[in-house]
Design a protein around this motif. Structure first.
Motif, PDB file in Angstrom:
ATOM      1  N   GLN A   1       0.828  -1.207   0.000  1.00 29.33           N
ATOM      2  CA  GLN A   1       0.000   0.000   0.000  1.00 29.33           C
ATOM      3  C   GLN A   1       0.860   1.254   0.000  1.00 29.33           C
ATOM      4  OE1 GLN A   1      -2.452  -0.678   3.454  1.00 29.33           O
ATOM      5  NE2 GLN A   1      -4.158  -1.539   2.244  1.00 29.33           N
ATOM      6  N   THR A   2       1.947   1.225   0.756  1.00 25.69           N
ATOM      7  CA  THR A   2       2.858   2.368   0.791  1.00 25.69           C
ATOM      8  C   THR A   2       3.554   2.552  -0.552  1.00 25.69           C
ATOM      9  OG1 THR A   2       3.252   1.962   3.142  1.00 25.69           O
ATOM     10  CG2 THR A   2       4.811   3.388   1.998  1.00 25.69           C
ATOM     11  N   MET A   3       3.965   1.440  -1.174  1.00 24.36           N
ATOM     12  CA  MET A   3       4.603   1.527  -2.490  1.00 24.36           C
ATOM     13  C   MET A   3       3.637   2.069  -3.539  1.00 24.36           C
ATOM     14  SD  MET A   3       7.735   0.695  -2.090  1.00 24.36           S
ATOM     15  CE  MET A   3       7.579   1.424  -0.444  1.00 24.36           C
ATOM     16  N   ALA A   4       2.393   1.626  -3.461  1.00 20.74           N
ATOM     17  CA  ALA A   4       1.390   2.119  -4.413  1.00 20.74           C
ATOM     18  C   ALA A   4       1.163   3.616  -4.242  1.00 20.74           C
ATOM     19  CB  ALA A   4       0.077   1.354  -4.236  1.00 20.74           C
ATOM     20  N   GLU A   5       1.186   4.074  -3.002  1.00 21.13           N
ATOM     21  CA  GLU A   5       1.014   5.507  -2.737  1.00 21.13           C
ATOM     22  C   GLU A   5       2.222   6.302  -3.217  1.00 21.13           C
ATOM     23  OE1 GLU A   5      -0.430   9.124  -1.614  1.00 21.13           O
ATOM     24  OE2 GLU A   5      -1.500   7.217  -1.767  1.00 21.13           O
ATOM     25  N   LEU A   6       3.425   5.811  -2.924  1.00 17.85           N
ATOM     26  CA  LEU A   6       4.634   6.520  -3.353  1.00 17.85           C
ATOM     27  C   LEU A   6       4.761   6.546  -4.877  1.00 17.85           C
ATOM     28  CD1 LEU A   6       7.217   5.141  -0.752  1.00 17.85           C
ATOM     29  CD2 LEU A   6       6.258   7.447  -0.844  1.00 17.85           C
ATOM     30  N   ALA A   7       4.277   5.513  -5.536  1.00 15.94           N
ATOM     31  CA  ALA A   7       4.407   5.415  -6.991  1.00 15.94           C
ATOM     32  C   ALA A   7       3.506   6.389  -7.737  1.00 15.94           C
ATOM     33  CB  ALA A   7       4.105   3.991  -7.448  1.00 15.94           C
ATOM     34  N   THR A   8       2.586   7.031  -7.049  1.00 15.47           N
ATOM     35  CA  THR A   8       1.729   8.010  -7.724  1.00 15.47           C
ATOM     36  C   THR A   8       2.527   9.236  -8.161  1.00 15.47           C
ATOM     37  OG1 THR A   8       1.124   9.013  -5.597  1.00 15.47           O
ATOM     38  CG2 THR A   8      -0.336   7.294  -6.475  1.00 15.47           C
ATOM     39  N   ARG A   9       3.663   9.494  -7.549  1.00 16.98           N
ATOM     40  CA  ARG A   9       4.489  10.659  -7.875  1.00 16.98           C
ATOM     41  C   ARG A   9       5.674  10.211  -8.726  1.00 16.98           C
ATOM     42  NH1 ARG A   9       3.135  10.699  -2.599  1.00 16.98           N
ATOM     43  NH2 ARG A   9       1.799  12.404  -1.844  1.00 16.98           N
ATOM     44  N   SER A  10       5.786  10.797  -9.891  1.00 16.83           N
ATOM     45  CA  SER A  10       6.860  10.406 -10.812  1.00 16.83           C
ATOM     46  C   SER A  10       8.240  10.709 -10.247  1.00 16.83           C
ATOM     47  CB  SER A  10       6.682  11.125 -12.150  1.00 16.83           C
ATOM     48  OG  SER A  10       6.710  12.541 -11.974  1.00 16.83           O
ATOM     49  N   THR A  11       8.318  11.687  -9.353  1.00 18.04           N
ATOM     50  CA  THR A  11       9.621  12.045  -8.782  1.00 18.04           C
ATOM     51  C   THR A  11      10.179  10.951  -7.872  1.00 18.04           C
ATOM     52  OG1 THR A  11       8.425  13.225  -7.027  1.00 18.04           O
ATOM     53  CG2 THR A  11       9.194  14.526  -8.897  1.00 18.04           C
ATOM     54  N   ASN A  12       9.320  10.036  -7.436  1.00 14.25           N
ATOM     55  CA  ASN A  12       9.778   8.965  -6.543  1.00 14.25           C
ATOM     56  C   ASN A  12      10.277   7.727  -7.291  1.00 14.25           C
ATOM     57  OD1 ASN A  12       9.046  10.495  -4.309  1.00 14.25           O
ATOM     58  ND2 ASN A  12       6.990   9.610  -4.190  1.00 14.25           N
ATOM     59  N   VAL A  13      10.067   7.688  -8.606  1.00 18.24           N
ATOM     60  CA  VAL A  13      10.297   6.447  -9.344  1.00 18.24           C
ATOM     61  C   VAL A  13      11.760   6.025  -9.287  1.00 18.24           C
ATOM     62  CG1 VAL A  13      10.236   5.371 -11.624  1.00 18.24           C
ATOM     63  CG2 VAL A  13       8.328   6.809 -10.862  1.00 18.24           C
ATOM     64  N   LYS A  14      12.667   6.931  -9.566  1.00 20.32           N
ATOM     65  CA  LYS A  14      14.087   6.574  -9.604  1.00 20.32           C
ATOM     66  C   LYS A  14      14.579   6.068  -8.253  1.00 20.32           C
ATOM     67  CE  LYS A  14      14.922   7.478 -13.903  1.00 20.32           C
ATOM     68  NZ  LYS A  14      15.199   6.354 -14.830  1.00 20.32           N
ATOM     69  N   CYS A  15      14.133   6.734  -7.206  1.00 15.64           N
ATOM     70  CA  CYS A  15      14.556   6.327  -5.861  1.00 15.64           C
ATOM     71  C   CYS A  15      14.024   4.925  -5.532  1.00 15.64           C
ATOM     72  CB  CYS A  15      14.065   7.343  -4.838  1.00 15.64           C
ATOM     73  SG  CYS A  15      14.544   6.983  -3.138  1.00 15.64           S
ATOM     74  N   LEU A  16      12.753   4.673  -5.839  1.00 17.08           N
ATOM     75  CA  LEU A  16      12.175   3.360  -5.558  1.00 17.08           C
ATOM     76  C   LEU A  16      12.846   2.278  -6.405  1.00 17.08           C
ATOM     77  CD1 LEU A  16       8.388   4.317  -5.400  1.00 17.08           C
ATOM     78  CD2 LEU A  16       9.843   3.647  -3.478  1.00 17.08           C
ATOM     79  N   GLU A  17      13.126   2.605  -7.672  1.00 13.27           N
ATOM     80  CA  GLU A  17      13.761   1.614  -8.544  1.00 13.27           C
ATOM     81  C   GLU A  17      15.160   1.261  -8.043  1.00 13.27           C
ATOM     82  OE1 GLU A  17      14.712   0.920 -13.309  1.00 13.27           O
ATOM     83  OE2 GLU A  17      14.369   2.936 -12.518  1.00 13.27           O
ATOM     84  N   SER A  18      15.921   2.275  -7.624  1.00 15.09           N
ATOM     85  CA  SER A  18      17.273   2.015  -7.132  1.00 15.09           C
ATOM     86  C   SER A  18      17.261   1.217  -5.829  1.00 15.09           C
ATOM     87  CB  SER A  18      18.021   3.338  -6.939  1.00 15.09           C
ATOM     88  OG  SER A  18      17.364   4.138  -5.967  1.00 15.09           O
TER      89      SER A  18
END
Length: 533
Positions: free
Chosen positions: A27-44
């Motif tokens: 649920q937290t990942m789904a919420e964070l993924a709504t913002r494109s600015t978080n994508v690189k950080c989550l992917e890394s």
């Protein structure tokens, strides 16, 4: 381990804690993924490796949230979408698509369209995995949101190329999309219309053969602006392709609706209607005549004053296509009072390059037919505006090219001397030859024009033009000079005053003798009077 810790209750608590932690994580990942600015950080941080096993989690909510998180990440970033494919997450999704409940289907289709949207390579990879069969089957689902996501995924897959569109259509998509377009749910109608737009851009014949035109035209009666826009775009994509398809769209009864929607309150609807009319009239004189007979010029001219929504450019182009088809249609555009707003676009500092290009292009198509057409453009003071756009440094290359072409088209038919005169003094050589060509037609047969040509300084200007023998510019100057006496031409030629002064210096005066032995009779009478006194 103590006996109390190994009790069934405590063991159950451990599993509940684990399940809760998984749920909180997805649920937290789904919420964070709504913002494109978080994508690189989550992917890394390796989020995809953590989400992959959760796609088949025993807990329904965990599975669904993991899918949503992965889909949002893939929607934002092409690299993530590629990882979803190469990492096997798309394969897992397809395998589980029909195993779980409707909520899982919704999320799974969301992931598929998130991957397909980026480019042809990723969409083709989905097709090779057998995704089309699964997506098309979801178009027949009872759940509206499942059908929406399926239609969306099919549109995103087919929009990239003619090959992919063909594969999507061959999978039996069009009849199901047309049925979805007729459903009462507004969002489903909108998405189905959007998918038809994507497919019609590459395979318009198939859309027509599937019987979509009558349903799309009927869909314009709906009051929803988004649906109107998508429907008009779908019809425009069909009409744009070939004259036969444009005729099929017109035969479906779209023209009255398109002209009506050109005055709609919503700017996107107005623009889509203008684009549809443009895509119809560009094909043939018969279709353009049909639009004019239906009263199409008036709504298009009104759109020239529309500064918001982007309808001005397609409206300009529609009028240009109409005017370019024949001299009678060009006169219909003139009679609709289109020239004045077109010139206003040229002289408005806020006009964008696309608007300037479209207005110049249309004026050229209006003026190119005859002196009468060119006169209507010339008296509106369009020629100096076009010349200014061509010569000022800030004009883009595209604007300069359009302005130059329009000037040449207008000048080749222009016999209006007051419009030519300002250009004679300001135009560069590439435009000047067209101005002189028109003077070469006017002056031999018009004595008053010859007189004005001298008195306004035009003849003097012609003699100052630096030319190369054998060029068309030189030939036109020779024709113009032959319309005047040789001494007049020499008088206005550069250096003539200096040659006159040289002749004065070299001249030997021939003075007659003032006094002779014989006193003139008038002098004798004067002397007699003086003696008497």
């Amino acid at each position: 381990m103590s006996h109390s810790m190994s009790s069934p209750r405590n063991i159950q608590l451990v599993f509940e804690t684990y399940q809760k932690a998984r749920l909180v994580f997805v649920q937290t990942m789904a919420e964070l993924a709504t913002r494109s600015t978080n994508v690189k950080c989550l992917e890394s941080a390796g989020v995809l490796d953590f989400l992959r096993p959760l796609l088949s989690d025993p807990c329904t909510t965990v599975r669904q949230c993991a899918l949503v998180a992965a889909a949002r990440l893939g929607e934002h970033d092409e690299g993530v979408a590629r990882h979803l494919l190469n990492g096997g997450m798309v394969t897992i999704t397809l395998e589980n698509l029909h195993k779980y409940n409707v909520y899982y289907k919704r999320s799974a289709l969301y992931l598929l369209r998130a991957v397909a949207k980026h480019n042809e390579e990723l969409a083709s990879a989905l097709v090779r995995l057998g995704a089309l069969e699964h997506i098309v089957s979801c178009l027949e689902d009872f759940d509206t949101q499942v059908k929406e996501n399926a239609a969306w995924a099919l549109g995103y897959t087919g929009k990239h190329s003619e090959h992919l569109s063909g594969l999507v259509i061959d999978a039996g998509t069009l009849p199901l999309l047309i049925l979805a377009f007729q459903e009462p749910e507004m969002s489903l109608k909108q998405i189905a219309a959007g998918a038809l737009v994507d497919l019609a851009q590459h395979k318009p014949e198939a859309v027509v053969d599937a019987g979509a035109i009558c349903h799309l035209v009927r869909g314009l009666e709906n009051q929803d602006p988004k649906l109107k826009r998508s429907t008009l775009c779908a019809l425009g994509a069909v009409a744009c392709a070939r004259p036969e398809l444009a005729e099929a769209v017109v035969a479906g009864g779209v023209l009255p609706q398109a002209l009506l929607h050109a005055g709609h309150d919503a700017a996107p609807v107005r623009r889509a209607a203008a684009c549809l009319i443009r895509d119809i009239v560009k094909h043939s004189v018969d279709l353009a005549q049909l639009v004019v007979n239906t009263g199409g010029c008036g709504p298009l001219v009104e759109l020239l004053a529309d500064t918001a929504g982007g309808a001005r450019v397609p409206a300009c182009m529609a009028l240009g296509y109409i005017a370019g088809q024949s001299d009678q249609l060009a006169m219909a555009v003139i009679e609709a009072k289109a020239i004045t707003p077109l010139v206003e676009i040229l002289q408005n500092p806020a006009s964008e390059d696309a608007e300037l290009c479209a207005a110049a292009w249309t004026l050229g198509h209006i003026a190119k037919h005859s002196p009468r057409h060119s006169l209507a453009v010339a008296v509106a003071n369009a020629l100096p505006k076009l010349l200014q756009l061509y010569t000022i440094p800030k004009s883009s290359p595209e604007v300069r090219a359009r302005a130059c072409c329009a000037l040449k088209q207008a000048l080749q038919c222009c016999l209006h001397r007051p419009a030519l005169e300002p250009l004679l003094h300001a135009a560069p050589a590439c435009i000047l030859k067209y101005v002189l060509a028109q003077y070469a037609k006017i002056l031999p047969n018009d004595a008053r024009a010859r007189r004005l040509f001298v008195s306004t300084g035009a003849l003097k200007r012609v003699q100052e033009i630096d030319t190369v023998p054998g060029t068309s510019l030189k030939e036109y100057i020779n024709i113009i000079n032959s319309c005047f006496p040789e001494e007049i031409v020499r008088y206005y030629s550069p250096g003539y005053s200096e040659s006159l002064l040289d002749r004065v210096e070299a001249y030997t005066p021939q003075v007659p003798e003032l006094f002779t032995d014989r006193v003139p009779s008038d002098c004798q009478s004067e002397l007699t009077v003086e003696n008497v006194n």
